[in-house]
Design a protein around this motif. Structure first.
Motif, PDB file in Angstrom:
ATOM      1  N   PRO A  27     -12.205  11.509  26.071  1.00 26.54           N
ATOM      2  CA  PRO A  27     -13.758  10.637  25.900  1.00 26.54           C
ATOM      3  C   PRO A  27     -14.394  11.079  24.124  1.00 26.54           C
ATOM      4  O   PRO A  27     -15.330  11.527  24.016  1.00 26.54           O
ATOM      5  CB  PRO A  27     -14.352  11.054  27.020  1.00 26.54           C
ATOM      6  N   THR A  28     -13.208  11.900  23.618  1.00 23.56           N
ATOM      7  CA  THR A  28     -14.088  13.002  22.779  1.00 23.56           C
ATOM      8  C   THR A  28     -13.830  11.702  20.884  1.00 23.56           C
ATOM      9  O   THR A  28     -14.657  12.163  21.069  1.00 23.56           O
ATOM     10  CB  THR A  28     -12.325  13.418  21.567  1.00 23.56           C
ATOM     11  N   ARG A  29     -13.605  10.238  21.131  1.00 25.36           N
ATOM     12  CA  ARG A  29     -14.030   9.384  20.228  1.00 25.36           C
ATOM     13  C   ARG A  29     -15.871   8.793  20.933  1.00 25.36           C
ATOM     14  O   ARG A  29     -15.712   8.513  22.279  1.00 25.36           O
ATOM     15  CB  ARG A  29     -12.984   8.417  20.758  1.00 25.36           C
ATOM     16  N   THR A  30     -16.356   7.987  19.995  1.00 22.08           N
ATOM     17  CA  THR A  30     -17.989   8.421  19.931  1.00 22.08           C
ATOM     18  C   THR A  30     -17.855   6.690  19.404  1.00 22.08           C
ATOM     19  O   THR A  30     -19.219   6.224  19.693  1.00 22.08           O
ATOM     20  CB  THR A  30     -18.391   9.498  19.298  1.00 22.08           C
ATOM     21  N   ASP A  31     -17.934   5.977  18.139  1.00 19.24           N
ATOM     22  CA  ASP A  31     -17.686   5.201  18.071  1.00 19.24           C
ATOM     23  C   ASP A  31     -17.440   3.841  18.818  1.00 19.24           C
ATOM     24  O   ASP A  31     -16.806   3.837  19.934  1.00 19.24           O
ATOM     25  CB  ASP A  31     -17.234   4.975  16.461  1.00 19.24           C
ATOM     26  N   ALA A  32     -17.868   2.609  18.297  1.00 18.41           N
ATOM     27  CA  ALA A  32     -17.892   1.439  19.062  1.00 18.41           C
ATOM     28  C   ALA A  32     -16.694   1.364  19.403  1.00 18.41           C
ATOM     29  O   ALA A  32     -15.882   0.491  20.887  1.00 18.41           O
ATOM     30  CB  ALA A  32     -18.990   0.131  18.598  1.00 18.41           C
ATOM     31  N   ASP A  33     -15.980   0.955  18.399  1.00 23.61           N
ATOM     32  CA  ASP A  33     -14.722   0.693  18.745  1.00 23.61           C
ATOM     33  C   ASP A  33     -13.917   1.476  19.126  1.00 23.61           C
ATOM     34  O   ASP A  33     -12.599   0.869  19.677  1.00 23.61           O
ATOM     35  CB  ASP A  33     -13.776   0.872  17.345  1.00 23.61           C
ATOM     36  N   ASP A  34     -13.784   2.667  19.230  1.00 21.67           N
ATOM     37  CA  ASP A  34     -13.271   3.557  20.621  1.00 21.67           C
ATOM     38  C   ASP A  34     -13.286   3.101  21.126  1.00 21.67           C
ATOM     39  O   ASP A  34     -12.864   3.581  22.443  1.00 21.67           O
ATOM     40  CB  ASP A  34     -13.351   5.104  20.066  1.00 21.67           C
ATOM     41  N   ALA A  35     -14.588   2.844  21.368  1.00 15.55           N
ATOM     42  CA  ALA A  35     -15.687   2.866  23.398  1.00 15.55           C
ATOM     43  C   ALA A  35     -14.391   1.379  23.684  1.00 15.55           C
ATOM     44  O   ALA A  35     -14.283   1.008  24.425  1.00 15.55           O
ATOM     45  CB  ALA A  35     -16.479   2.220  23.250  1.00 15.55           C
ATOM     46  N   ASP A  36     -14.424   0.567  23.315  1.00 16.31           N
ATOM     47  CA  ASP A  36     -13.453  -1.321  23.200  1.00 16.31           C
ATOM     48  C   ASP A  36     -12.349  -0.734  23.299  1.00 16.31           C
ATOM     49  O   ASP A  36     -11.925  -1.015  24.504  1.00 16.31           O
ATOM     50  CB  ASP A  36     -13.433  -2.164  22.155  1.00 16.31           C
ATOM     51  N   LYS A  37     -11.805   0.549  22.819  1.00 16.19           N
ATOM     52  CA  LYS A  37     -10.102   0.350  22.853  1.00 16.19           C
ATOM     53  C   LYS A  37     -10.195   1.287  24.473  1.00 16.19           C
ATOM     54  O   LYS A  37      -8.834   0.705  25.106  1.00 16.19           O
ATOM     55  CB  LYS A  37      -9.444   1.741  21.700  1.00 16.19           C
ATOM     56  N   SER A  38     -11.141   1.920  24.602  1.00 16.88           N
ATOM     57  CA  SER A  38     -10.969   2.856  25.476  1.00 16.88           C
ATOM     58  C   SER A  38     -10.911   1.763  26.733  1.00 16.88           C
ATOM     59  O   SER A  38     -10.229   2.416  27.579  1.00 16.88           O
ATOM     60  CB  SER A  38     -11.886   4.060  25.853  1.00 16.88           C
ATOM     61  N   ALA A  39     -11.846   1.058  27.086  1.00 19.51           N
ATOM     62  CA  ALA A  39     -12.179  -0.357  27.813  1.00 19.51           C
ATOM     63  C   ALA A  39     -10.930  -1.034  27.596  1.00 19.51           C
ATOM     64  O   ALA A  39     -10.559  -0.978  29.303  1.00 19.51           O
ATOM     65  CB  ALA A  39     -13.102  -0.489  27.733  1.00 19.51           C
ATOM     66  N   GLU A  40     -10.539  -1.126  27.131  1.00 18.50           N
ATOM     67  CA  GLU A  40      -9.156  -2.271  26.733  1.00 18.50           C
ATOM     68  C   GLU A  40      -8.131  -0.815  27.276  1.00 18.50           C
ATOM     69  O   GLU A  40      -6.980  -1.695  28.432  1.00 18.50           O
ATOM     70  CB  GLU A  40      -8.368  -2.787  25.746  1.00 18.50           C
TER      71      GLU A  40
END
Length: 163
Positions: A27-40
């Motif tokens: 969970p080190t990434r914080t921007d919205a793109d990374d959050a979407d990728k993390s959710a995927e």
């Protein structure tokens, strides 16, 4: 047994893959793109985890079925071994009886020879000799029967397989 070891190896490998994927999702990434990728990624990993759980359940069921089949076969073999041991014990008992009766027969025959050499007619000795000889014949017959039964019991499964 090899199937069980192979299935355990497959289960361990699947759990290792899941562990590596979970560790890769830090969970080190914080921007919205990374959050979407993390959710995927989480959704994909969750789907893969469900697949692995299904596969794991199937493998466990196969292992259980193999174990049950192996336990059944083991019980069958133990019963066969126990029956064989009993047959051998019966045969041994009959052979020991035969040896004892033959020893008695030899002793009576020796006494009869001595009595004949001394030209003494002993009706009791003749009677003992006849009884000892009948016992010897009976013991030989019983030993033969026990031996034939042991042989037939060993041949029965072979004959049954040939049909």
């Amino acid at each position: 047994m090899n199937d069980i070891i192979e299935l355990e190896g497959r289960i361990a490998a699947a759990l290792g893959r899941i562990r590596r994927q979970v560790e890769a999702m830090s969970p080190t990434r914080t921007d919205a793109d990374d959050a979407d990728k993390s959710a995927e990624t989480i959704a994909a990993l969750t789907a893969r985890l469900d697949e692995e759980r299904t596969v794991n359940a199937q493998l466990e069921e196969r292992v259980r079925a193999l174990k049950d089949r192996q336990d059944g076969r083991l019980s069958e073999l133990e019963a066969q071994a126990e029956a064989g041991t009993k047959r051998l014990a019966d045969l041994d008992t009959e052979l020991q009886r035969l040896q004892a009766v033959n020893t008695e027969l030899r002793a009576v025959a020796s006494e009869m020879r001595r009595a004949l050499q001394d030209e003494v007619a002993d009706p009791e000795l003749v009677n003992r000799a006849a009884i000892a000889e009948l016992d010897a014949v009976s013991a030989a017959r019983d030993a033969d029967r026990a031996e034939v039964e042991a042989i037939l019991s060993e041949l029965a499964p072979l004959i049954g397989e040939g049909r």
